[in-house]
Design an enzyme around this catalytic site. Sequence first.
Site, PDB file in Angstrom:
ATOM      1  NE  ARG A   1      43.001  42.164  40.262  1.00 45.11           N
ATOM      2  CZ  ARG A   1      42.791  41.874  41.866  1.00 45.11           C
ATOM      3  NH1 ARG A   1      43.576  41.966  42.395  1.00 45.11           N
ATOM      4  NH2 ARG A   1      42.761  40.458  41.721  1.00 45.11           N
TER       5      ARG A   1
ATOM      6  NE  ARG B   1      41.134  32.418  47.900  1.00 45.41           N
ATOM      7  CZ  ARG B   1      41.633  33.644  47.091  1.00 45.41           C
ATOM      8  NH1 ARG B   1      42.340  32.622  45.629  1.00 45.41           N
ATOM      9  NH2 ARG B   1      42.282  34.465  47.037  1.00 45.41           N
TER      10      ARG B   1
ATOM     11  CG  ASN C   1      44.909  45.916  42.937  1.00 46.11           C
ATOM     12  OD1 ASN C   1      43.767  46.169  42.787  1.00 46.11           O
ATOM     13  ND2 ASN C   1      45.242  44.929  42.506  1.00 46.11           N
TER      14      ASN C   1
ATOM     15  CG  HIS D   1      43.617  34.589  38.657  1.00 48.45           C
ATOM     16  ND1 HIS D   1      43.862  32.763  39.339  1.00 48.45           N
ATOM     17  CD2 HIS D   1      43.967  35.386  39.733  1.00 48.45           C
ATOM     18  CE1 HIS D   1      44.513  33.114  40.562  1.00 48.45           C
ATOM     19  NE2 HIS D   1      44.810  34.566  40.798  1.00 48.45           N
TER      20      HIS D   1
ATOM     21  CD  GLU E   1      47.377  39.599  37.276  1.00 46.20           C
ATOM     22  OE1 GLU E   1      47.901  39.228  37.930  1.00 46.20           O
ATOM     23  OE2 GLU E   1      45.911  39.218  37.529  1.00 46.20           O
TER      24      GLU E   1
END
Length: 404
Positions: A93, A243, A7, A182, A386
């Site tokens: 990713r 956010r 990642n 996601h 993940e």
Amino acid sequence: MKVLVLNSGSSSIKYQLFRSEDWPVLAAGTISRIGEAESELKGSWIGVQGEQQSCRETSAIPDHGEGLARIAARLRDSGVLADLSELGAVGHRVVHGGEAFHRPTLVDDRVVAAIRGMIPLAPLHNPANLAGIEVARRLFPGVPQVAVFDTAFHQTMPPRAYRYAIPENLYREHRVRRYGFHGTSHHYVAKRAAAFLGRPLTECNLITLHLGNGASATAIRAGASVDTSMGLTPLEGLVMGTRCGDIDPAIHFFIANNLGLDNAALDDLLNRRSGLLGLCGVNDMREIQQRAAAGDERARLAVEVFCHRLRKYLGAYYAELGRVDAVVFTGGIGENDPLTRARTCSDLEAFGIYLDEQANASAERGERAISSAESPVKLLVIPTNEELEIAQEALAAVSGTTVD
Ligand code: ADP
């Protein structure tokens, strides 16, 4: 066979090495502050006797090429990857796959070019993801590289869910639509939820709630994503750590006109200084819950706003799906915060949602049901993973199969 998951961020590389037979993590770590005077490599691995080992090194790592070379050397020297021929795949990713990528994809020059073409849609993430891919192709020649996209799972959304009500040319010419993110996590927990329910995923209608620092909800019909809360970017939807999620778009003009902020300042305000942080000065839900319990009104309101928005999405996706087999909680908050789960699921008996308060409050970990036995809609907590999903998808892409 071993699978390496990478990642790559703008100044970091996270990695995990799996063995494919039974999928244990053989090694994991992070390089941070790439490009700074003092970069840091932190890693852990399983030693030859099965004991857990770790290291922490600081030195200047100027770029991703040097960073990945250090990771490869660390894996080789620690004995977990003595020879590159043991590596069956490298899974990367990749944040944005636009409309081009519907599934994990073996990387070749055309795929690299397509990911580069997506940079306008994800100007911070895709260049960093690409840097990791290009370096890994050079460093591990002959090892299949697979791109696993955050957006791919949501490519099954129908136009009514992904189109914005704005002039059509913004979609046709500039690709402005909802993509969702996601996806790797939503897909993984959906598959685990189906296994938990003892049914094929293609027979399950689910609402999956990924609640971490970033947060998103997905409506899944017959195993496929039909709506999700994030949009063109991850800013849309639920209230998140920093956010704002959904707001009146006119707030942008209001702020620009009245506070004189430019685009970069607005971006910073809405992506990094809003959400829970904006509401109560803290973005960590555990700390917010502690403050709320101690009587802090701002913290209490932040939890209320977070859960109110979440319930709105729960209701909206219930209406979209018509029949819901399970609601799935995952991510740091979804997996660990019984208060958020209780507030989100309370007083919904009319919808067939019955929380088992004892099961919800229990300190049990792992995959579990927190609904009462007679609840028509099951409430599940499924820890996400993940990296494991990327590893399994990468190997499946190499062998041309799919992961159940
Ligand atoms: P990221 O999106 O960075 O991967 P995580 O999925 O790790 O984030 O989730 C981080 C969030 O989970 C933080 O807000 C953290 O406070 C919250 N969290 C973790 N454990 C708990 C807990 N026991 N109670 C409440 N919140 C928790």
